[in-house]
Design a protein around this motif. Structure first.
Motif, PDB file in Angstrom:
ATOM      1  N   GLY A  42       1.548   0.564   8.611  1.00  0.00           N
ATOM      2  CA  GLY A  42       2.362  -0.645   8.749  1.00  0.00           C
ATOM      3  C   GLY A  42       2.116  -1.625   7.605  1.00  0.00           C
ATOM      4  N   ILE A  43       0.858  -1.766   7.228  1.00  0.00           N
ATOM      5  CA  ILE A  43       0.514  -2.664   6.123  1.00  0.00           C
ATOM      6  C   ILE A  43       1.126  -2.157   4.818  1.00  0.00           C
ATOM      7  CG2 ILE A  43      -1.412  -3.502   4.711  1.00  0.00           C
ATOM      8  CD1 ILE A  43      -3.047  -3.692   7.282  1.00  0.00           C
ATOM      9  N   LEU A  44       1.076  -0.855   4.586  1.00  0.00           N
ATOM     10  CA  LEU A  44       1.677  -0.285   3.374  1.00  0.00           C
ATOM     11  C   LEU A  44       3.190  -0.466   3.354  1.00  0.00           C
ATOM     12  CD1 LEU A  44      -0.369   3.000   2.839  1.00  0.00           C
ATOM     13  CD2 LEU A  44      -0.408   0.923   1.465  1.00  0.00           C
ATOM     14  N   MET A  45       3.825  -0.330   4.518  1.00  0.00           N
ATOM     15  CA  MET A  45       5.281  -0.518   4.573  1.00  0.00           C
ATOM     16  C   MET A  45       5.661  -1.974   4.294  1.00  0.00           C
ATOM     17  SD  MET A  45       6.390   1.965   7.717  1.00  0.00           S
ATOM     18  CE  MET A  45       8.090   1.489   7.634  1.00  0.00           C
ATOM     19  N   ILE A  46       4.901  -2.903   4.822  1.00  0.00           N
ATOM     20  CA  ILE A  46       5.163  -4.327   4.568  1.00  0.00           C
ATOM     21  C   ILE A  46       4.921  -4.648   3.092  1.00  0.00           C
ATOM     22  CG2 ILE A  46       4.344  -6.671   5.043  1.00  0.00           C
ATOM     23  CD1 ILE A  46       3.872  -5.754   7.940  1.00  0.00           C
TER      24      ILE A  46
END
Length: 90
Positions: A6-10
Motif C-alpha cells: 500500500g505504501i509503495l502504491m501511494i
C-alpha cells in the motif's frame, strides 16, 4: 493487501502526479521558447530590412546562434545582438 504494498502504491501515485506536473511545466517552457524564437527571427528580419533600406551597415545574421539567443533572452537578446553589431562599427 499488505502494508508495504500500500505504501509503495501511494508513493508511486505521488511520483506520477509530480511527473505529470513537471512535463506540463516543461511543455509550457518549450512553447514559450518557440514563440520567442519565431518572434525574434521576424524582428531581426524586419530590423535588417529597414537598416538596409536606410543605408546603415549594422545587420545581424539569421542563424541558429542568433535564433537561440532571441529564443532564450527574448527581445532583450535581439537588442543585445544589435548592440554587439553596432559595437563593431565603432
Amino acid at each position: 493487501m499488505e502494508k508495504g504494498t500500500g505504501i509503495l502504491m501511494i508513493a508511486g501515485a505521488c511520483l506520477l502526479v509530480l511527473f505529470i506536473g513537471a512535463v506540463k511545466n516543461k511543455a509550457e517552457w518549450l512553447l514559450n521558447f518557440c514563440i520567442r524564437t519565431v518572434c525574434g527571427g521576424i524582428t531581426i528580419y524586419g530590423i535588417n530590412f529597414f537598416l538596409e533600406k536606410w543605408g546603415i551597415p549594422c545587420a545581424v545574421g539569421l542563424n541558429p546562434v542568433s535564433l537561440l539567443t532571441s529564443g532564450t533572452l527574448g527581445f532583450g537578446g535581439v537588442s543585445l545582438l544589435y548592440a554587439v553589431s553596432a559595437f563593431h562599427l565603432l
